[in-house]
Design an enzyme around this catalytic site. Structure first.
Site, PDB file in Angstrom:
ATOM      1  N   LYS A  16      -5.052  -3.554   3.220  1.00  0.00           N
ATOM      2  CA  LYS A  16      -5.099  -3.739   2.078  1.00  0.00           C
ATOM      3  C   LYS A  16      -5.929  -4.511   1.386  1.00  0.00           C
ATOM      4  O   LYS A  16      -6.890  -5.090   2.025  1.00  0.00           O
ATOM      5  CB  LYS A  16      -3.531  -4.155   1.790  1.00  0.00           C
ATOM      6  N   TYR A  57       3.250   6.076  -1.784  1.00  0.00           N
ATOM      7  CA  TYR A  57       4.331   5.029  -1.794  1.00  0.00           C
ATOM      8  C   TYR A  57       5.712   5.628  -2.596  1.00  0.00           C
ATOM      9  O   TYR A  57       6.510   5.061  -3.224  1.00  0.00           O
ATOM     10  CB  TYR A  57       4.240   3.788  -2.320  1.00  0.00           C
ATOM     11  N   ASN A 120       0.494  -8.777   1.910  1.00  0.00           N
ATOM     12  CA  ASN A 120       0.790  -8.632   3.553  1.00  0.00           C
ATOM     13  C   ASN A 120      -0.052  -7.855   4.452  1.00  0.00           C
ATOM     14  O   ASN A 120       0.132  -7.264   5.293  1.00  0.00           O
ATOM     15  CB  ASN A 120       2.356  -8.332   3.516  1.00  0.00           C
ATOM     16  N   HIS A 123      -0.928  -1.900   6.167  1.00  0.00           N
ATOM     17  CA  HIS A 123       0.180  -0.798   5.949  1.00  0.00           C
ATOM     18  C   HIS A 123       0.302  -0.237   7.342  1.00  0.00           C
ATOM     19  O   HIS A 123      -1.029   0.245   8.034  1.00  0.00           O
ATOM     20  CB  HIS A 123      -0.333   0.102   4.935  1.00  0.00           C
ATOM     21  N   GLU A 134       1.189  10.830   5.711  1.00  0.00           N
ATOM     22  CA  GLU A 134       0.184   9.937   5.124  1.00  0.00           C
ATOM     23  C   GLU A 134      -1.302  10.275   5.488  1.00  0.00           C
ATOM     24  O   GLU A 134      -2.088  10.068   4.925  1.00  0.00           O
ATOM     25  CB  GLU A 134       0.385   8.399   5.639  1.00  0.00           C
TER      26      GLU A 134
HETATM   27  O1  CDP Z   1       4.841  -2.157   4.507  1.00  0.00           O
HETATM   28  P1  CDP Z   1       6.414  -2.004   4.931  1.00  0.00           P
HETATM   29  O2  CDP Z   1       6.466  -0.529   5.427  1.00  0.00           O
HETATM   30  O3  CDP Z   1       6.339  -3.022   5.828  1.00  0.00           O
HETATM   31  O4  CDP Z   1       7.458  -2.314   3.619  1.00  0.00           O
HETATM   32  P2  CDP Z   1       7.902  -1.091   2.545  1.00  0.00           P
HETATM   33  O5  CDP Z   1       9.487  -1.441   2.398  1.00  0.00           O
HETATM   34  O6  CDP Z   1       7.706   0.266   2.851  1.00  0.00           O
HETATM   35  O7  CDP Z   1       7.056  -1.631   1.349  1.00  0.00           O
HETATM   36  C1  CDP Z   1       5.879  -1.201   1.356  1.00  0.00           C
HETATM   37  C2  CDP Z   1       5.189  -2.393   0.378  1.00  0.00           C
HETATM   38  O8  CDP Z   1       5.683  -2.930  -0.860  1.00  0.00           O
HETATM   39  C3  CDP Z   1       5.144  -3.668   1.444  1.00  0.00           C
HETATM   40  O9  CDP Z   1       4.413  -3.642   2.309  1.00  0.00           O
HETATM   41  C4  CDP Z   1       4.828  -4.650   0.437  1.00  0.00           C
HETATM   42  O10 CDP Z   1       3.256  -4.596   0.150  1.00  0.00           O
HETATM   43  C5  CDP Z   1       5.506  -4.127  -0.935  1.00  0.00           C
HETATM   44  N1  CDP Z   1       6.693  -4.861  -1.275  1.00  0.00           N
HETATM   45  C6  CDP Z   1       6.718  -5.957  -2.199  1.00  0.00           C
HETATM   46  O11 CDP Z   1       5.780  -6.164  -2.794  1.00  0.00           O
HETATM   47  N2  CDP Z   1       8.097  -6.647  -2.324  1.00  0.00           N
HETATM   48  C7  CDP Z   1       8.920  -6.223  -1.645  1.00  0.00           C
HETATM   49  N3  CDP Z   1      10.097  -6.918  -1.935  1.00  0.00           N
HETATM   50  C8  CDP Z   1       8.839  -5.192  -0.835  1.00  0.00           C
HETATM   51  C9  CDP Z   1       7.727  -4.594  -0.496  1.00  0.00           C
HETATM   52 MG    MG Z   2       6.613   1.279   4.394  1.00  0.00          MG
END
Ligand code: CDP
Ligand code: MG
Length: 157
Positions: A16, A57, A120, A123, A134
């Site tokens: 990212k 997303y 974080n 991805h 994707e």
């Molecule tokens: O990336 P990952 O699959 O672990 O998590 P996700 O639930 O698919 O969410 C995608 C991305 O949204 C996360 O990696 C974070 O960058 C962001 N996110 C956020 O900003 N705040 C949250 N409470 C949850 C996710």
């Molecule tokens: Mg995800």
């Protein structure tokens, strides 16, 4: 050996904008490379459009952080990659850690290199189906290279 089912599984990994800004590209690529996975596609430092990111997303479109997430992901270059190997989708998620870095164990990428969920650094696809979706969103098929890795006989049984 090379026809073993599962070895051709692929996942989509993106470093990212914060990961690029914080000079973590080499470190992250190194971890997947040393694990034994094969890099079969990479677009280094692509500025993703909001349109692409919204689609990427799409499952999160009703979440309160969706708009912020799309802005964050388009705030600078990302490094988009496809990695291949046995059970790579699940293992890459293990290497990445939990969505929230605060819950990620040391030794994982998020556990070692970041603090907050909104920054974080990486991805990784969460299932084989989302990986396929994707990969086709970020890459044309001809951009993916199926090459023979000479080390594979020392990686797989
Ligand atoms: O990336 P990952 O699959 O672990 O998590 P996700 O639930 O698919 O969410 C995608 C991305 O949204 C996360 O990696 C974070 O960058 C962001 N996110 C956020 O900003 N705040 C949250 N409470 C949850 C996710
Ligand atoms: Mg995800």
């Amino acid at each position: 050996m090379f026809s073993r089912s599962g070895v051709s599984e692929r996942t989509f990994i993106a470093i990212k904008p914060d990961g690029v800004q914080r000079h973590l590209v080499g470190e992250i690529v190194r971890r997947f490379e040393r694990k034994g996975f094969k890099l079969v596609g990479a677009v280094c430092c692509v500025q993703a459009s909001e349109e692409l990111l919204k689609e990427h997303y799409i499952d999160l479109r009703d979440r309160p952080f969706y708009g912020r997430l799309v802005k964050y992901m388009s705030s600078g270059p990302v490094v988009a990659m496809v990695w291949q190997g046995l059970d790579v989708v699940r293992m890459a998620r293990t290497m990445i850690g939990e969505t929230n870095p605060a819950e990620s164990k040391p030794g994982t990428i998020r556990g070692d290199f970041c603090i907050e969920v909104g920054k974080n650094v990486i991805h990784g696809s969460d299932s084989v189906e989302s990986a396929q979706k994707e990969i086709s969103l970020w890459f044309h098929p001809e951009e993916l290279m199926c090459w023979e890795d000479a080390a594979e006989r020392w990686i797989y049984e």
